[in-house]
Design a protein around this motif. Structure first.
Motif, PDB file in Angstrom:
ATOM      1  N   VAL A  11      54.406 -90.709  76.038  1.00  7.62           N
ATOM      2  CA  VAL A  11      54.920 -90.214  74.752  1.00  7.62           C
ATOM      3  C   VAL A  11      54.352 -91.031  73.596  1.00  7.62           C
ATOM      4  O   VAL A  11      53.923 -90.468  72.579  1.00  7.62           O
ATOM      5  N   LYS A  12      54.326 -92.335  73.737  1.00  3.40           N
ATOM      6  CA  LYS A  12      53.802 -93.175  72.653  1.00  3.40           C
ATOM      7  C   LYS A  12      52.310 -92.924  72.432  1.00  3.40           C
ATOM      8  O   LYS A  12      51.844 -92.897  71.290  1.00  3.40           O
ATOM      9  N   LEU A  13      51.573 -92.717  73.508  1.00  2.00           N
ATOM     10  CA  LEU A  13      50.151 -92.408  73.374  1.00  2.00           C
ATOM     11  C   LEU A  13      49.958 -91.026  72.748  1.00  2.00           C
ATOM     12  O   LEU A  13      49.065 -90.836  71.919  1.00  2.00           O
ATOM     13  N   TYR A  14      50.809 -90.087  73.114  1.00  2.59           N
ATOM     14  CA  TYR A  14      50.775 -88.735  72.545  1.00  2.59           C
ATOM     15  C   TYR A  14      50.970 -88.793  71.026  1.00  2.59           C
ATOM     16  O   TYR A  14      50.247 -88.144  70.266  1.00  2.59           O
ATOM     17  N   ILE A  15      51.905 -89.600  70.582  1.00  2.00           N
ATOM     18  CA  ILE A  15      52.151 -89.766  69.138  1.00  2.00           C
ATOM     19  C   ILE A  15      50.957 -90.452  68.487  1.00  2.00           C
ATOM     20  O   ILE A  15      50.497 -90.040  67.422  1.00  2.00           O
ATOM     21  N   LYS A  16      50.428 -91.489  69.144  1.00  2.00           N
ATOM     22  CA  LYS A  16      49.276 -92.226  68.610  1.00  2.00           C
ATOM     23  C   LYS A  16      48.061 -91.319  68.447  1.00  2.00           C
ATOM     24  O   LYS A  16      47.304 -91.447  67.487  1.00  2.00           O
ATOM     25  N   PHE A  17      47.862 -90.387  69.378  1.00  2.00           N
ATOM     26  CA  PHE A  17      46.724 -89.475  69.332  1.00  2.00           C
ATOM     27  C   PHE A  17      46.987 -88.259  68.441  1.00  2.00           C
ATOM     28  O   PHE A  17      46.258 -87.281  68.502  1.00  2.00           O
ATOM     29  N   GLY A  18      48.027 -88.315  67.614  1.00  4.18           N
ATOM     30  CA  GLY A  18      48.289 -87.220  66.691  1.00  4.18           C
ATOM     31  C   GLY A  18      48.820 -85.976  67.378  1.00  4.18           C
ATOM     32  O   GLY A  18      48.510 -84.864  66.965  1.00  4.18           O
ATOM     33  N   LYS A  19      49.613 -86.159  68.416  1.00  6.07           N
ATOM     34  CA  LYS A  19      50.227 -85.073  69.182  1.00  6.07           C
ATOM     35  C   LYS A  19      49.176 -84.145  69.797  1.00  6.07           C
ATOM     36  O   LYS A  19      49.350 -82.941  69.853  1.00  6.07           O
ATOM     37  N   GLY A  29      45.517 -89.326  82.737  1.00  6.31           N
ATOM     38  CA  GLY A  29      45.373 -88.646  84.021  1.00  6.31           C
ATOM     39  C   GLY A  29      46.652 -87.958  84.460  1.00  6.31           C
ATOM     40  O   GLY A  29      46.738 -87.405  85.544  1.00  6.31           O
ATOM     41  N   TYR A  30      47.656 -87.995  83.651  1.00  3.61           N
ATOM     42  CA  TYR A  30      48.930 -87.340  83.890  1.00  3.61           C
ATOM     43  C   TYR A  30      49.553 -87.124  82.541  1.00  3.61           C
ATOM     44  O   TYR A  30      49.089 -87.699  81.559  1.00  3.61           O
ATOM     45  N   PRO A  31      50.571 -86.427  82.325  1.00  7.24           N
ATOM     46  CA  PRO A  31      51.263 -85.384  83.083  1.00  7.24           C
ATOM     47  C   PRO A  31      50.679 -84.035  82.701  1.00  7.24           C
ATOM     48  O   PRO A  31      49.581 -83.979  82.127  1.00  7.24           O
ATOM     49  N   THR A  32      51.414 -82.975  82.933  1.00 11.07           N
ATOM     50  CA  THR A  32      50.972 -81.668  82.454  1.00 11.07           C
ATOM     51  C   THR A  32      51.303 -81.557  80.969  1.00 11.07           C
ATOM     52  O   THR A  32      52.115 -82.320  80.442  1.00 11.07           O
ATOM     53  N   LYS A  33      50.694 -80.583  80.330  1.00 13.31           N
ATOM     54  CA  LYS A  33      50.918 -80.384  78.894  1.00 13.31           C
ATOM     55  C   LYS A  33      52.384 -80.097  78.603  1.00 13.31           C
ATOM     56  O   LYS A  33      52.969 -80.671  77.678  1.00 13.31           O
ATOM     57  N   ASN A  34      53.002 -79.231  79.401  1.00 11.31           N
ATOM     58  CA  ASN A  34      54.393 -78.862  79.153  1.00 11.31           C
ATOM     59  C   ASN A  34      55.341 -80.032  79.402  1.00 11.31           C
ATOM     60  O   ASN A  34      56.315 -80.211  78.669  1.00 11.31           O
ATOM     61  N   ALA A  35      55.076 -80.837  80.419  1.00  9.95           N
ATOM     62  CA  ALA A  35      55.917 -82.003  80.685  1.00  9.95           C
ATOM     63  C   ALA A  35      55.826 -82.992  79.526  1.00  9.95           C
ATOM     64  O   ALA A  35      56.840 -83.519  79.059  1.00  9.95           O
ATOM     65  N   LEU A  36      54.624 -83.222  79.042  1.00 11.33           N
ATOM     66  CA  LEU A  36      54.419 -84.151  77.937  1.00 11.33           C
ATOM     67  C   LEU A  36      55.158 -83.685  76.690  1.00 11.33           C
ATOM     68  O   LEU A  36      55.842 -84.469  76.032  1.00 11.33           O
ATOM     69  N   LYS A  37      55.060 -82.421  76.384  1.00 13.79           N
ATOM     70  CA  LYS A  37      55.749 -81.889  75.200  1.00 13.79           C
ATOM     71  C   LYS A  37      57.262 -81.959  75.368  1.00 13.79           C
ATOM     72  O   LYS A  37      57.991 -82.242  74.418  1.00 13.79           O
ATOM     73  N   GLY A  38      57.748 -81.729  76.582  1.00 14.47           N
ATOM     74  CA  GLY A  38      59.183 -81.846  76.842  1.00 14.47           C
ATOM     75  C   GLY A  38      59.672 -83.279  76.685  1.00 14.47           C
ATOM     76  O   GLY A  38      60.732 -83.530  76.104  1.00 14.47           O
ATOM     77  N   TRP A  39      58.897 -84.223  77.204  1.00 12.27           N
ATOM     78  CA  TRP A  39      59.249 -85.631  77.044  1.00 12.27           C
ATOM     79  C   TRP A  39      59.270 -86.012  75.575  1.00 12.27           C
ATOM     80  O   TRP A  39      60.141 -86.752  75.134  1.00 12.27           O
ATOM     81  N   HIS A  40      58.325 -85.490  74.807  1.00  8.93           N
ATOM     82  CA  HIS A  40      58.259 -85.801  73.383  1.00  8.93           C
ATOM     83  C   HIS A  40      59.478 -85.238  72.649  1.00  8.93           C
ATOM     84  O   HIS A  40      60.053 -85.904  71.793  1.00  8.93           O
ATOM     85  N   ARG A  41      59.884 -84.014  73.005  1.00  8.89           N
ATOM     86  CA  ARG A  41      61.094 -83.427  72.396  1.00  8.89           C
ATOM     87  C   ARG A  41      62.323 -84.303  72.671  1.00  8.89           C
ATOM     88  O   ARG A  41      63.123 -84.560  71.772  1.00  8.89           O
ATOM     89  N   GLU A  42      62.458 -84.754  73.912  1.00  6.52           N
ATOM     90  CA  GLU A  42      63.579 -85.621  74.268  1.00  6.52           C
ATOM     91  C   GLU A  42      63.504 -86.941  73.505  1.00  6.52           C
ATOM     92  O   GLU A  42      64.522 -87.456  73.046  1.00  6.52           O
ATOM     93  N   TYR A  43      62.310 -87.477  73.356  1.00  6.09           N
ATOM     94  CA  TYR A  43      62.117 -88.734  72.640  1.00  6.09           C
ATOM     95  C   TYR A  43      62.516 -88.579  71.175  1.00  6.09           C
ATOM     96  O   TYR A  43      63.166 -89.453  70.600  1.00  6.09           O
TER      97      TYR A  43
END
Length: 80
Positions: A11-19, A29-43
């Protein structure tokens, strides 16, 4: 299933890379796109990620498992 630390890192890397999900996935090398977006929503909602719940209790007791093994040993096949 991913650990709390792995999900938080993603999640932190996702935010750093501008979502940008693909860049994050390519880097980790992980996770899937939908899992990452779900984790970000929870975060965003909780300002943290939920720690996974405790594991479920076993479906069958030890006595039931032993009875099934004994039945198989005697009959050489399942109950059906």
């Amino acid at each position: 299933m991913y650990s709390y630390e792995e999900r938080l890192r993603a999640v932190k890397l996702y935010i750093k890379f501008g979502k940008r999900a693909q860049a994050t996935i390519r880097e980790l090398g992980y996770p899937t796109k939908n899992a990452l977006k779900g984790w970000h929503r929870e975060y965003q909602r909780l300002q943290d990620l939920p720690i996974p719940s405790a594991p479920r209790p076993p479906k069958f007791s030890l006595a039931q498992k032993l009875m099934a093994l004994e039945h198989y040993a005697i009959h050489g096949r399942c109950v059906l």
